[in-house]
Design a protein around this motif. Structure first.
Motif, PDB file in Angstrom:
ATOM      1  N   LEU A 236       0.842  -1.203   0.000  1.00 20.42           N
ATOM      2  CA  LEU A 236       0.000   0.000   0.000  1.00 20.42           C
ATOM      3  C   LEU A 236       0.874   1.249   0.000  1.00 20.42           C
ATOM      4  CD1 LEU A 236      -2.827   1.313   0.250  1.00 20.42           C
ATOM      5  CD2 LEU A 236      -2.538   1.173   2.739  1.00 20.42           C
ATOM      6  N   GLU A 237       1.890   1.253   0.822  1.00 21.06           N
ATOM      7  CA  GLU A 237       2.792   2.409   0.890  1.00 21.06           C
ATOM      8  C   GLU A 237       3.505   2.618  -0.438  1.00 21.06           C
ATOM      9  OE1 GLU A 237       5.688   4.303   4.286  1.00 21.06           O
ATOM     10  OE2 GLU A 237       5.627   2.115   4.075  1.00 21.06           O
ATOM     11  N   ALA A 238       3.935   1.519  -1.044  1.00 21.68           N
ATOM     12  CA  ALA A 238       4.610   1.620  -2.340  1.00 21.68           C
ATOM     13  C   ALA A 238       3.660   2.132  -3.413  1.00 21.68           C
ATOM     14  CB  ALA A 238       5.166   0.249  -2.737  1.00 21.68           C
ATOM     15  N   ALA A 239       2.390   1.704  -3.368  1.00 24.65           N
ATOM     16  CA  ALA A 239       1.415   2.149  -4.371  1.00 24.65           C
ATOM     17  C   ALA A 239       1.116   3.641  -4.234  1.00 24.65           C
ATOM     18  CB  ALA A 239       0.130   1.342  -4.235  1.00 24.65           C
ATOM     19  N   PHE A 240       1.004   4.135  -3.019  1.00 24.66           N
ATOM     20  CA  PHE A 240       0.804   5.576  -2.815  1.00 24.66           C
ATOM     21  C   PHE A 240       1.997   6.347  -3.388  1.00 24.66           C
ATOM     22  CE2 PHE A 240      -2.377   4.980   0.763  1.00 24.66           C
ATOM     23  CZ  PHE A 240      -3.381   5.719   0.148  1.00 24.66           C
ATOM     24  N   ARG A 241       3.173   5.845  -3.114  1.00 23.90           N
ATOM     25  CA  ARG A 241       4.384   6.531  -3.559  1.00 23.90           C
ATOM     26  C   ARG A 241       4.501   6.509  -5.082  1.00 23.90           C
ATOM     27  NH1 ARG A 241       7.407   4.242  -0.132  1.00 23.90           N
ATOM     28  NH2 ARG A 241       8.046   2.474  -1.426  1.00 23.90           N
ATOM     29  N   ALA A 242       4.147   5.408  -5.715  1.00 22.83           N
ATOM     30  CA  ALA A 242       4.316   5.275  -7.164  1.00 22.83           C
ATOM     31  C   ALA A 242       3.271   6.027  -7.958  1.00 22.83           C
ATOM     32  CB  ALA A 242       4.294   3.786  -7.542  1.00 22.83           C
ATOM     33  N   THR A 243       2.050   6.148  -7.419  1.00 26.44           N
ATOM     34  CA  THR A 243       0.944   6.707  -8.202  1.00 26.44           C
ATOM     35  C   THR A 243       0.549   8.121  -7.809  1.00 26.44           C
ATOM     36  OG1 THR A 243      -0.737   5.841  -6.682  1.00 26.44           O
ATOM     37  CG2 THR A 243      -0.031   4.392  -8.476  1.00 26.44           C
ATOM     38  N   GLY A 244       0.880   8.526  -6.591  1.00 25.70           N
ATOM     39  CA  GLY A 244       0.404   9.821  -6.117  1.00 25.70           C
ATOM     40  C   GLY A 244      -1.086   9.824  -5.819  1.00 25.70           C
ATOM     41  N   ALA A 245      -1.676   8.632  -5.665  1.00 21.60           N
ATOM     42  CA  ALA A 245      -3.114   8.531  -5.400  1.00 21.60           C
ATOM     43  C   ALA A 245      -3.459   9.222  -4.092  1.00 21.60           C
ATOM     44  CB  ALA A 245      -3.541   7.069  -5.354  1.00 21.60           C
ATOM     45  N   ARG A 246      -4.696   9.680  -3.992  1.00 23.01           N
ATOM     46  CA  ARG A 246      -5.167  10.349  -2.785  1.00 23.01           C
ATOM     47  C   ARG A 246      -6.348   9.619  -2.155  1.00 23.01           C
ATOM     48  NH1 ARG A 246      -0.955  11.822  -2.876  1.00 23.01           N
ATOM     49  NH2 ARG A 246      -0.051  13.903  -3.034  1.00 23.01           N
ATOM     50  N   VAL A 247      -6.645   8.404  -2.651  1.00 19.91           N
ATOM     51  CA  VAL A 247      -7.755   7.623  -2.104  1.00 19.91           C
ATOM     52  C   VAL A 247      -7.390   6.138  -2.126  1.00 19.91           C
ATOM     53  CG1 VAL A 247     -10.201   7.023  -2.289  1.00 19.91           C
ATOM     54  CG2 VAL A 247      -9.436   9.287  -2.993  1.00 19.91           C
ATOM     55  N   PHE A 248      -7.723   5.460  -1.010  1.00 22.21           N
ATOM     56  CA  PHE A 248      -7.628   4.000  -0.946  1.00 22.21           C
ATOM     57  C   PHE A 248      -8.971   3.486  -0.455  1.00 22.21           C
ATOM     58  CE2 PHE A 248      -6.525   0.309   1.981  1.00 22.21           C
ATOM     59  CZ  PHE A 248      -6.517  -0.637   0.964  1.00 22.21           C
ATOM     60  N   VAL A 249      -9.601   2.569  -1.227  1.00 19.97           N
ATOM     61  CA  VAL A 249     -10.891   1.996  -0.864  1.00 19.97           C
ATOM     62  C   VAL A 249     -10.674   0.587  -0.332  1.00 19.97           C
ATOM     63  CG1 VAL A 249     -13.230   1.473  -1.624  1.00 19.97           C
ATOM     64  CG2 VAL A 249     -11.953   3.306  -2.732  1.00 19.97           C
ATOM     65  N   CYS A 250     -11.236   0.306   0.841  1.00 19.31           N
ATOM     66  CA  CYS A 250     -11.024  -1.020   1.415  1.00 19.31           C
ATOM     67  C   CYS A 250     -12.251  -1.484   2.183  1.00 19.31           C
ATOM     68  CB  CYS A 250      -9.806  -1.030   2.341  1.00 19.31           C
ATOM     69  SG  CYS A 250      -9.980   0.027   3.800  1.00 19.31           S
ATOM     70  N   GLN A 251     -12.302  -2.791   2.416  1.00 20.01           N
ATOM     71  CA  GLN A 251     -13.327  -3.432   3.235  1.00 20.01           C
ATOM     72  C   GLN A 251     -12.592  -4.172   4.347  1.00 20.01           C
ATOM     73  OE1 GLN A 251     -15.215  -5.788   0.132  1.00 20.01           O
ATOM     74  NE2 GLN A 251     -16.862  -4.304  -0.101  1.00 20.01           N
ATOM     75  N   PRO A 252     -12.338  -3.508   5.470  1.00 25.17           N
ATOM     76  CA  PRO A 252     -11.515  -4.123   6.516  1.00 25.17           C
ATOM     77  C   PRO A 252     -12.157  -5.305   7.216  1.00 25.17           C
ATOM     78  CG  PRO A 252     -11.630  -1.725   6.759  1.00 25.17           C
ATOM     79  CD  PRO A 252     -12.685  -2.121   5.785  1.00 25.17           C
ATOM     80  N   LEU A 253     -13.478  -5.457   7.103  1.00 24.04           N
ATOM     81  CA  LEU A 253     -14.175  -6.503   7.843  1.00 24.04           C
ATOM     82  C   LEU A 253     -14.919  -7.419   6.880  1.00 24.04           C
ATOM     83  CD1 LEU A 253     -14.768  -7.380  10.785  1.00 24.04           C
ATOM     84  CD2 LEU A 253     -16.877  -6.046  10.635  1.00 24.04           C
ATOM     85  N   PHE A 254     -14.532  -8.711   6.864  1.00 26.49           N
ATOM     86  CA  PHE A 254     -15.168  -9.733   6.025  1.00 26.49           C
ATOM     87  C   PHE A 254     -15.179  -9.300   4.566  1.00 26.49           C
ATOM     88  CE2 PHE A 254     -17.785  -9.957  10.106  1.00 26.49           C
ATOM     89  CZ  PHE A 254     -16.849 -10.766  10.726  1.00 26.49           C
ATOM     90  N   GLN A 255     -14.019  -8.999   4.069  1.00 24.63           N
ATOM     91  CA  GLN A 255     -13.832  -8.411   2.745  1.00 24.63           C
ATOM     92  C   GLN A 255     -14.482  -9.250   1.650  1.00 24.63           C
ATOM     93  OE1 GLN A 255     -11.643  -9.320  -0.016  1.00 24.63           O
ATOM     94  NE2 GLN A 255     -11.309  -7.361  -0.990  1.00 24.63           N
ATOM     95  N   ASN A 256     -15.044  -8.582   0.682  1.00 25.03           N
ATOM     96  CA  ASN A 256     -15.665  -9.229  -0.470  1.00 25.03           C
ATOM     97  C   ASN A 256     -14.676  -9.169  -1.640  1.00 25.03           C
ATOM     98  OD1 ASN A 256     -17.401 -10.237  -2.410  1.00 25.03           O
ATOM     99  ND2 ASN A 256     -18.699  -8.422  -2.504  1.00 25.03           N
ATOM    100  N   PRO A 257     -14.161 -10.338  -2.099  1.00 24.46           N
ATOM    101  CA  PRO A 257     -14.719 -11.683  -1.953  1.00 24.46           C
ATOM    102  C   PRO A 257     -14.017 -12.593  -0.944  1.00 24.46           C
ATOM    103  CG  PRO A 257     -13.220 -11.679  -3.788  1.00 24.46           C
ATOM    104  CD  PRO A 257     -13.197 -10.273  -3.227  1.00 24.46           C
ATOM    105  N   THR A 258     -12.859 -12.199  -0.395  1.00 28.01           N
ATOM    106  CA  THR A 258     -12.029 -13.149   0.343  1.00 28.01           C
ATOM    107  C   THR A 258     -12.548 -13.473   1.731  1.00 28.01           C
ATOM    108  OG1 THR A 258     -10.618 -11.418   1.304  1.00 28.01           O
ATOM    109  CG2 THR A 258      -9.997 -12.281  -0.886  1.00 28.01           C
ATOM    110  N   GLY A 259     -13.333 -12.575   2.331  1.00 28.22           N
ATOM    111  CA  GLY A 259     -13.797 -12.775   3.701  1.00 28.22           C
ATOM    112  C   GLY A 259     -12.772 -12.410   4.751  1.00 28.22           C
ATOM    113  N   VAL A 261     -10.345 -10.384   7.406  1.00 32.16           N
ATOM    114  CA  VAL A 261     -10.481  -9.291   8.369  1.00 32.16           C
ATOM    115  C   VAL A 261      -9.107  -8.635   8.504  1.00 32.16           C
ATOM    116  CG1 VAL A 261     -10.993  -8.668  10.763  1.00 32.16           C
ATOM    117  CG2 VAL A 261     -12.346 -10.435   9.607  1.00 32.16           C
ATOM    118  N   LEU A 262      -9.059  -7.322   8.346  1.00 31.36           N
ATOM    119  CA  LEU A 262      -7.790  -6.603   8.425  1.00 31.36           C
ATOM    120  C   LEU A 262      -7.179  -6.771   9.809  1.00 31.36           C
ATOM    121  CD1 LEU A 262      -5.846  -4.740   6.860  1.00 31.36           C
ATOM    122  CD2 LEU A 262      -7.170  -2.795   7.732  1.00 31.36           C
TER     123      LEU A 262
END
Length: 478
Positions: A236-259, A261-262
């Motif tokens: 995640l840190e490398a992706a922020f650094r490489a892209t300059g993105a300002r948003v990360f979307v995540c599902q920390p609890l019972f993630q879809n599709p893997t289920g 938990v962060l």
């Protein structure tokens, strides 16, 4: 359910008899239909209303129902081929074409043909939905003073307060906006936080509906691989650094599709890394109320532990109730809240007040906690039945993680089983599964399928669905 069936049966019977009457001819009175078909007056009224909506009859207050005049005009079909040029010209000037591929979403929204076991659904089976509690809540809501009036644009204060308490921490009602479900909330969040043409970081794999939102907004989804403990902070840190993105979307609890938990430590790292990048985390907390009986205590939402406004929280009542109870919430702090509010107002003005009032009645009733306990027990039972059947009949399909919440299993296929061929073969065998490809915004590492155990009638149907899936695999490998 019985009343609904009676209405459909009566409507079908009345359609079959319409030819007995000339156009404009009067149908038997409601009282005569009640006596003839031995149904209630309410059933007769609803059946006639259905025929009127289909343009087959005309109802006149105080006079009765009459056969409608036949439609003789053939609708004019215009030439829409010019649109291909116009739409292509638009995309030619865009940095990121905003053509929308909704196929990954439609897989979970479209009902399969009759007789097909639905392992591709994204909602609770009607037998698991709190239909009586929702009907009672809607009836009580309709009697509230001003129930059909204009609500506050941010939502009913009492409902915002309820969502704030559910999120926890120091989140207050002032931080919450009521939305028309989770999908709408994510759409608002991405439009507010990321200008077209920029990157947005997403878990890989992730929910296809979110990828469709991002692409429709002209954003560039960038995958950040996740494992059984959630997204990997180093990547995640490398992706922020490489892209300059300002948003990360995540599902920390019972993630879809893997289920997944962060992990506790990773939760802190995700917020810290985003804060250091000057970026937001959009937390899609869609499955908190789908926890399985006997699971470990749930971690608090990321938003509850975020004092700096890094996290924009999304949650909804839809998944634990019904696909039609589209009431959710956005929670945020700081200047971004005003931007979220402005975009939502421009898009939809507000969520219909009767729906908000019904949601408030539902979550405030004793039936709410009883329903959540029942769903928790049933989802665990169904998960155990499905995992047991897969271990017995399909051991060659790898199941790297058994979730303690949510409604799906994420299976990795061997190289000998092509994903698209298995999905098609399964449907021919009478079981619908969700292909894994739409869950990846880049090339997937292997073939996958997602199996839902929430949208089927019960354990017996799960066992039958796995048996049919076994026959589809045999067709490909023998």
């Amino acid at each position: 359910m019985q009343e609904r069936s009676s209405v459909a049966e009566l409507a079908t019977s009345l359609k079959a008899e319409l030819d007995r009457y000339s156009p404009g001819g009067k149908l038997p009175s409601s009282r005569a239909l009640v006596e003839r078909y031995r149904v209630s007056p309410v059933t007769v009224t609803r059946a006639l209303a259905q025929l009127a909506a289909e343009g087959l009859v005309v109802t006149r207050p105080g006079a009765g129902a009459f056969r409608a005049e036949p439609r003789t005009r053939t609708p004019f079909v215009g030439d829409t081929s010019w649109q291909e040029v116009a739409l292509s010209a638009d995309t030619a000037t865009e940095l990121v074409p905003r053509a929308v591929d909704a196929s990954g979403v439609l897989v979970t929204l479209s009902a399969p043909p009759a007789g097909v076991v639905e392992f591709n659904g994204g909602y609770l089976h009607p037998s698991l939905q709190p239909e009586r509690a929702m009907a009672a809540a809607l009836a009580r809501a309709g009697r509230r003073p001003g129930a059909w009036g204009r609500p506050p644009t941010d939502g009913l204060p009492e409902l915002r307060e309820w969502f704030a308490r559910e999120i926890g921490g120091t989140v207050t009602a002032a931080d919450v906006l009521i939305t028309a479900g989770g999908q709408s909330a994510i759409t608002t969040a991405l439009r507010a936080l990321a200008p077209p043409g920029t990157h947005v970081l997403v878990e890989s794999p992730t929910y296809p509906g979110m990828l469709a939102i991002a692409r429709a907004a002209g954003l560039r989804p960038v995958p950040v691989p996740a494992d059984a403990d959630g997204v990997r902070p180093d990547l995640l840190e490398a992706a922020f650094r490489a892209t300059g993105a300002r948003v990360f979307v995540c599902q920390p609890l019972f993630q879809n599709p893997t289920g997944a938990v962060l992990d506790t430590r990773r939760r802190r790292d995700v917020v810290r890394i985003a804060r250091a990048a000057g970026a937001f985390v959009v937390e899609d907390d869609f499955a908190r109320r789908l926890v399985h009986e006997g699971s470990a205590p749930l971690p608090a939402p990321l938003a509850a532990e975020d004092a700096d406004g890094v996290v924009v929280h999304v949650c909804s009542l839809t998944k634990p109730t019904s696909p039609s109870l589209r009431v959710g919430a956005l929670a945020a702090r700081g200047p971004v809240l005003e931007r979220l509010r402005a975009i939502q107002v421009v898009d939809s003005f507000f969520v219909a007040r009767p729906l908000q009032e019904a949601a408030l009645e539902l979550v405030g009733s004793p039936a709410w906690s009883r329903h959540l306990r029942a769903v928790s027990q049933e989802l665990r039972n169904r998960r155990d039945v499905m995992t047991g059947a897969l271990a017995l009949h399909l051991p060659e399909l790898a199941l790297p993680h058994i979730p303690s919440g949510g409604y799906q299993l994420w299976l990795r296929l061997s190289d000998a089983i092509p994903e698209s061929a298995l999905v098609g073969g399964a449907l021919r065998a009478g079981v619908a599964v969700a292909p894994g490809r739409p869950y990846f915004c880049a090339e997937p590492p292997a073939g996958h399928i997602r199996l839902s155990f929430a949208g089927v009638a019960g354990p017996a149907e799960i066992a039958e669905g796995v048996r049919r899936l076994r026959s589809a695999v045999d067709e490909l490998t023998l």
